[in-house]
Every structure is written in C-alpha cells, then in structure tokens.
Design a protein around this motif. Structure first.
Motif, PDB file in Angstrom:
ATOM      1  N   ALA A  52       0.849  -1.185   0.000  1.00 40.89           N
ATOM      2  CA  ALA A  52       0.000   0.000   0.000  1.00 40.89           C
ATOM      3  C   ALA A  52       0.883   1.233   0.000  1.00 40.89           C
ATOM      4  N   LYS A  53       0.451   2.257  -0.724  1.00 44.21           N
ATOM      5  CA  LYS A  53       1.241   3.501  -0.732  1.00 44.21           C
ATOM      6  C   LYS A  53       1.287   4.113   0.662  1.00 44.21           C
ATOM      7  N   ARG A  54       0.137   4.037   1.367  1.00 44.26           N
ATOM      8  CA  ARG A  54       0.073   4.580   2.725  1.00 44.26           C
ATOM      9  C   ARG A  54      -0.628   3.572   3.617  1.00 44.26           C
ATOM     10  N   THR A  55      -0.121   3.404   4.815  1.00 42.81           N
ATOM     11  CA  THR A  55      -0.790   2.552   5.800  1.00 42.81           C
ATOM     12  C   THR A  55      -1.076   3.404   7.034  1.00 42.81           C
ATOM     13  N   ARG A  56      -2.274   3.203   7.586  1.00 44.18           N
ATOM     14  CA  ARG A  56      -2.640   4.021   8.745  1.00 44.18           C
ATOM     15  C   ARG A  56      -3.341   3.124   9.765  1.00 44.18           C
ATOM     16  N   SER A  57      -2.801   3.104  10.964  1.00 40.71           N
ATOM     17  CA  SER A  57      -3.473   2.349  12.024  1.00 40.71           C
ATOM     18  C   SER A  57      -4.552   3.227  12.645  1.00 40.71           C
ATOM     19  N   LEU A  58      -5.731   2.659  12.841  1.00 39.87           N
ATOM     20  CA  LEU A  58      -6.805   3.429  13.491  1.00 39.87           C
ATOM     21  C   LEU A  58      -6.859   3.173  14.999  1.00 39.87           C
ATOM     22  N   HIS A  59      -5.935   2.382  15.491  1.00 37.49           N
ATOM     23  CA  HIS A  59      -5.807   2.152  16.940  1.00 37.49           C
ATOM     24  C   HIS A  59      -7.151   1.779  17.571  1.00 37.49           C
ATOM     25  N   GLY A  60      -7.875   0.937  16.884  1.00 39.01           N
ATOM     26  CA  GLY A  60      -9.122   0.435  17.450  1.00 39.01           C
ATOM     27  C   GLY A  60     -10.321   1.357  17.295  1.00 39.01           C
ATOM     28  N   GLN A  61     -10.169   2.453  16.564  1.00 33.80           N
ATOM     29  CA  GLN A  61     -11.334   3.334  16.368  1.00 33.80           C
ATOM     30  C   GLN A  61     -12.392   2.655  15.485  1.00 33.80           C
ATOM     31  N   TRP A  62     -13.629   3.090  15.681  1.00 33.49           N
ATOM     32  CA  TRP A  62     -14.733   2.562  14.878  1.00 33.49           C
ATOM     33  C   TRP A  62     -14.810   3.269  13.528  1.00 33.49           C
ATOM     34  N   VAL A  63     -15.135   2.512  12.499  1.00 34.66           N
ATOM     35  CA  VAL A  63     -15.461   3.120  11.201  1.00 34.66           C
ATOM     36  C   VAL A  63     -16.813   2.595  10.729  1.00 34.66           C
ATOM     37  N   GLY A 360     -27.444   2.033  -4.296  1.00 37.65           N
ATOM     38  CA  GLY A 360     -27.183   0.937  -3.369  1.00 37.65           C
ATOM     39  C   GLY A 360     -26.023   0.043  -3.783  1.00 37.65           C
ATOM     40  N   ASP A 361     -25.781  -0.070  -5.083  1.00 41.14           N
ATOM     41  CA  ASP A 361     -24.671  -0.930  -5.526  1.00 41.14           C
ATOM     42  C   ASP A 361     -23.324  -0.242  -5.357  1.00 41.14           C
ATOM     43  N   ASP A 362     -23.353   1.047  -5.130  1.00 38.56           N
ATOM     44  CA  ASP A 362     -22.128   1.852  -5.182  1.00 38.56           C
ATOM     45  C   ASP A 362     -21.644   2.310  -3.807  1.00 38.56           C
ATOM     46  N   ARG A 363     -22.552   2.440  -2.842  1.00 38.36           N
ATOM     47  CA  ARG A 363     -22.163   3.010  -1.540  1.00 38.36           C
ATOM     48  C   ARG A 363     -23.183   2.618  -0.476  1.00 38.36           C
ATOM     49  N   GLY A 364     -22.937   3.071   0.746  1.00 40.61           N
ATOM     50  CA  GLY A 364     -23.915   2.826   1.816  1.00 40.61           C
ATOM     51  C   GLY A 364     -23.539   1.683   2.728  1.00 40.61           C
ATOM     52  N   THR A 365     -22.618   0.809   2.279  1.00 40.89           N
ATOM     53  CA  THR A 365     -22.063  -0.232   3.144  1.00 40.89           C
ATOM     54  C   THR A 365     -20.568  -0.287   2.868  1.00 40.89           C
ATOM     55  N   LEU A 366     -19.834  -0.908   3.767  1.00 36.40           N
ATOM     56  CA  LEU A 366     -18.388  -1.098   3.530  1.00 36.40           C
ATOM     57  C   LEU A 366     -18.201  -2.537   3.045  1.00 36.40           C
ATOM     58  N   GLU A 367     -18.040  -2.667   1.742  1.00 38.21           N
ATOM     59  CA  GLU A 367     -17.882  -3.983   1.116  1.00 38.21           C
ATOM     60  C   GLU A 367     -16.952  -3.841  -0.069  1.00 38.21           C
ATOM     61  N   ASN A 368     -16.379  -4.952  -0.490  1.00 38.89           N
ATOM     62  CA  ASN A 368     -15.515  -4.939  -1.672  1.00 38.89           C
ATOM     63  C   ASN A 368     -16.207  -4.282  -2.851  1.00 38.89           C
ATOM     64  N   GLY A 369     -15.499  -3.400  -3.500  1.00 41.30           N
ATOM     65  CA  GLY A 369     -16.027  -2.799  -4.722  1.00 41.30           C
ATOM     66  C   GLY A 369     -16.825  -1.529  -4.501  1.00 41.30           C
ATOM     67  N   LYS A 370     -17.207  -1.264  -3.246  1.00 41.80           N
ATOM     68  CA  LYS A 370     -17.996  -0.041  -3.000  1.00 41.80           C
ATOM     69  C   LYS A 370     -17.083   1.169  -2.829  1.00 41.80           C
ATOM     70  N   ARG A 371     -17.683   2.326  -2.979  1.00 41.16           N
ATOM     71  CA  ARG A 371     -16.954   3.585  -2.790  1.00 41.16           C
ATOM     72  C   ARG A 371     -16.333   3.649  -1.407  1.00 41.16           C
ATOM     73  N   ALA A 372     -15.110   4.138  -1.368  1.00 45.66           N
ATOM     74  CA  ALA A 372     -14.422   4.240  -0.073  1.00 45.66           C
ATOM     75  C   ALA A 372     -14.734   5.574   0.596  1.00 45.66           C
ATOM     76  N   ASP A 373     -16.003   5.838   0.830  1.00 40.29           N
ATOM     77  CA  ASP A 373     -16.426   6.972   1.664  1.00 40.29           C
ATOM     78  C   ASP A 373     -16.602   6.405   3.073  1.00 40.29           C
ATOM     79  N   ILE A 374     -15.705   6.776   3.963  1.00 41.51           N
ATOM     80  CA  ILE A 374     -15.610   6.098   5.264  1.00 41.51           C
ATOM     81  C   ILE A 374     -15.583   7.134   6.379  1.00 41.51           C
ATOM     82  N   ALA A 375     -16.433   6.921   7.397  1.00 42.95           N
ATOM     83  CA  ALA A 375     -16.424   7.820   8.558  1.00 42.95           C
ATOM     84  C   ALA A 375     -15.699   7.137   9.714  1.00 42.95           C
ATOM     85  N   ILE A 376     -14.808   7.882  10.363  1.00 45.15           N
ATOM     86  CA  ILE A 376     -14.069   7.381  11.533  1.00 45.15           C
ATOM     87  C   ILE A 376     -14.624   8.096  12.760  1.00 45.15           C
ATOM     88  N   TRP A 377     -14.935   7.328  13.805  1.00 43.53           N
ATOM     89  CA  TRP A 377     -15.673   7.881  14.952  1.00 43.53           C
ATOM     90  C   TRP A 377     -14.939   7.671  16.276  1.00 43.53           C
TER      91      TRP A 377
END
Ligand code: DI6
Ligand code: FE
Length: 403
Positions: A52-63, A360-377
């Motif tokens: 991977a070009k960049r690796t980032r640990s989330l230290h157990g945070q929820w996404v 629905g096929d493009d986003r809204g869940t975190l699954e292979n092939g879906k858009r990488a729009d990700i919230a970290i909480w």
C-alpha cells in the motif's frame, strides 16, 4: 508498484452489510482502498499481503460507511422563522400556506436571490452535514416554480457538488407547490413542467431524479402521474412526497411508477405498504418534519418492518417544516419519535439511504467494490450514533475521491 493506495489497519468496522447481523461488525479489521474503491475488507489476520502507498493504524477506532442524507431542500432563500413563531401561536401549516405564506414565501425569496447568493447561504448547510460525516447529499429544487428559477436551483446544487468535495445528487421538485401566477390553474403549471421544464432539465443533465408533492395543498395523483410519465420517458427516476398530511394514496402511486422512494408516509395505509413491498420502493422517514409540525400520526413502522420495506432516514432540511440541517439529529429523532433501533437508524442513514438514491450498488455499506467513503468515529459502539444528542463524534471523513 503498490497495489493499494491506502490501507487502514486496527479498525473496528461496522460494515452495515445487509446480509450480516449486528451492524455487520468486524471487530479487528482492515480496509484497503484502491482507485477510490474498497479493494479488500475483512479481519486483519486474513488480509492478503499486498503493498500500500500509505498505511494508517486506526488504533481500534470505529469506522462506518460515510453517512448519506437522501432528502433535503437545503438550497433556499430567506427565512421562515416568523412563521415558526406564528405556528407556535396557533396557526396551522395549511392555514399559513393557504394565506400565501409557507412554501410560497420561500419561493419569493428564492426567486429574488442570485445563483451566487443561493450558493453562499447553502454552502454552510452542506458543510454542517459534512462535519457530521455525510459524503452524499440529495438536494431538491422546488422553490423556483418556473423554468428559470428551478434551473437556477439545480445549477446551485450542481455547483455545491463541484465545490464541496462530496457527492451531491440533485432532484427536480418543480411539482412542489402551485406557483402564484398559476393560482387556480395547476394543470397548466403541470403542462409547463412536462412540456418545457423537464425536457430542458433532462437535456442539460441537471437532475438525477424527479420528485413531486402529492397532497391536498399541492398536487393530485393524476397531476403527479403526468409528471412521472414524462420523467420516466426522459429516463429520469422518480420519487414522491407521499401521505405526509393525509392519505392521498401516495405510497401506491409511487409504487405504481416504480419510484426509488416514497417519503414521509405518516398517513400511508396497509395497502400502501403492500404496494411498496411489491415495487421495492424505499420508505424515507423524515422525523424532523414530524417533530416541527407537531404531528401525532406515526408512519406505519411495524407494517414497514414486517413487510421488509427498506427504511431510510433523512433530515428533510427545509425552512418550513424541518429546519434541521443534521442527519445525526434526524437519526436521534427517528429513535425517539419513531422508535427505530439504533441499528435501523444507522442503516437508514447509510445503506437504505443509498438505495433510496438508486446508489445501493455503489455506496452505503463497507464492502468490496464499494466507494471508499468512510467515517471514523470516537465512540464505543455504533449504537452511540443515534444515542447522543448534539455530541459531535466524528474523527474524520475519508472521501473516495481523495484517497
Ligand atoms: N413537504 C415538506 O415537509 C416540505 N416540502 C414538502 O413537500 C415543506 C417545504 C416548506 O414548507 O418549505
Ligand atoms: Fe421534503
């Protein structure tokens, strides 16, 4: 060459997959992103070895999947705070509308505003949603009510999409109210929408969908049907403001036309729910409007659940009935007022909201092939997202286009 652009490790992931129980949790997970899409997701110890070009640990945070607000009217001029005051002194929404206030007062202010002015007042509303973790927003027109001003509103929505960095879906809601110059001649206005406005909007690619308001203070089922037939002929999907103040057969009408969603639904009957089940329309619930109007008639939640009708939640951000530019508050209200579970609330603002937009096929869940729009909480569990009132827990919103 690296296979992945970004690798997130040590994450607690609520995938929100439809086929997984309990938020689709992966408790010790990793997500790999390539070209803005999720290239791999799963438990860390199953991750294939890849660069991977960049690796980032989330230290157990929820996404979670980034949030989606699938029903807003956030482009508008003026303010309706005065009517809010009048309503608190006893006037009803319908009375104010019939006296030329309500939607029509926002129409006047929106017509008077330039593209730049509308953009300037709408941008902070978009930014407040982004600050809560929202990466996709639907924005409706509907305060222009003529060719020039409806197109102006849609242009502002497109411009907001280009400048905010997130995805904005625009919806033509010309059949929102009868404009003053067509008073008593609603059919003529419907003809204008169908013969002039819709063809121009379609040709210029300004709208992703077409909405209408089916209600006694707005348009009848046959008038909406004419708009929907024209939209579908032009290749635009439809959706409906249905059964908000009375049972006008809106859910059935939406289902009949294969609408993406039917929204509001407070007065929808059992037959309406059945029709939605068969058509696959998403039920978009708008607790902000329910709260603001002081409604007592609840949408048929149990019926929707038992018929497996997908339930989305949206802010309905608008100056008249839902001055709430917050999807988190909509989730919170859906739990308190409609008794949706925290998991239903989160699904309603991610997976089901995506379905309501036809994405629905493009986003809204975190699954292979879906858009990488990700919230970290910063939360102990995703159930907290419908629990807290006014506590911003977003750590960061990762946008697919920027990874
Ligand atoms: N239903 C609503 O709640 C909003 N539009 C609609 O069709 C109200 C819009 C407004 O009052 O400005
Ligand atoms: Fe609305």
């Amino acid at each position: 060459m690296a296979d992945w652009d970004l690798l997130l490790t040590d994450a607690r992931i609520a995938t929100m997959r439809a086929d997984a129980p309990d938020y689709g949790v992966i408790s010790d997970g990793a997500i790999a992103v390539a070209d803005g899409s999720i290239a791999w997701i799963g438990p860390q110890n199953e991750r294939p070895s890849s660069d991977a070009k960049r690796t980032r640990s989330l230290h157990g945070q929820w996404v979670t999947p980034a949030l989606i607000d699938c029903h807003t009217h956030l482009v508008f001029g003026g303010s309706r705070a005065k009517e809010f005051e009048q309503r608190l002194k006893g006037a009803s929404y319908e009375e104010i509308a019939k006296a030329g206030g309500g939607i029509l007062s926002t129409v006047r202010a929106t017509r008077d505003a330039s593209v730049d002015e509308l953009f300037d007042v709408a941008l902070p509303r978009v930014q407040s949603l982004i600050a809560e973790g929202v990466a996709t927003i639907e924005i409706k027109s509907g305060y222009g009510l003529d060719v020039e001003n409806e197109i102006k509103m849609l242009t502002v929505a497109r411009w907001l999409g280009e400048s905010s960095g997130i995805n904005i879906r625009s919806t033509l809601l010309a059949a929102h109210a009868v404009p003053p110059e067509f008073k008593g001649a609603a059919d003529d206005y419907i003809n204008l929408i169908c013969n002039e406005l819709l063809p121009e909007v379609a040709e210029r690619g300004l709208a992703d969908a077409v909405d209408a308001y089916c209600e006694s203070i707005a348009f009848s089922a046959p008038q909406v049907a004419q708009v929907f037939r024209t939209a579908i002929d032009l290749g635009l999907p439809v959706k409906l403001h249905a059964d908000q103040l009375s049972d006008g057969g809106g859910a059935e009408l939406a289902a009949h036309f294969g609408a993406l969603s039917a929204d509001h639904l407070e007065f929808t009957s059992a037959a309406g729910v059945q029709a939605m089940r068969k058509s696959g329309a998403v039920a978009v619930l708008l607790p902000g409007a329910f709260l603001t109007l002081g409604e007592t008639q609840l949408p048929p939640i149990d019926e929707l659940r038992s018929n497996d009708v997908p339930i989305a939640i949206a802010s309905d951000c608008n100056p008249g009935t839902s001055p709430i530019c917050s999807i988190r508050n909509a989730m919170m209200l859906a739990s308190r007022l409609f008794k949706l579970t925290p998991e239903e609330c989160l699904a309603g603002a991610t997976r089901e909201a995506a379905r309501a937009l036809g994405l629905g096929d493009d986003r809204g869940t975190l699954e292979n092939g879906k858009r990488a729009d990700i919230a970290i909480w910063d939360i102990t569990h995703p159930r907290e997202l419908a629990y807290w009132i006014g506590t911003p827990q977003l750590v960061e919103l990762l946008l697919a286009d920027r990874t």
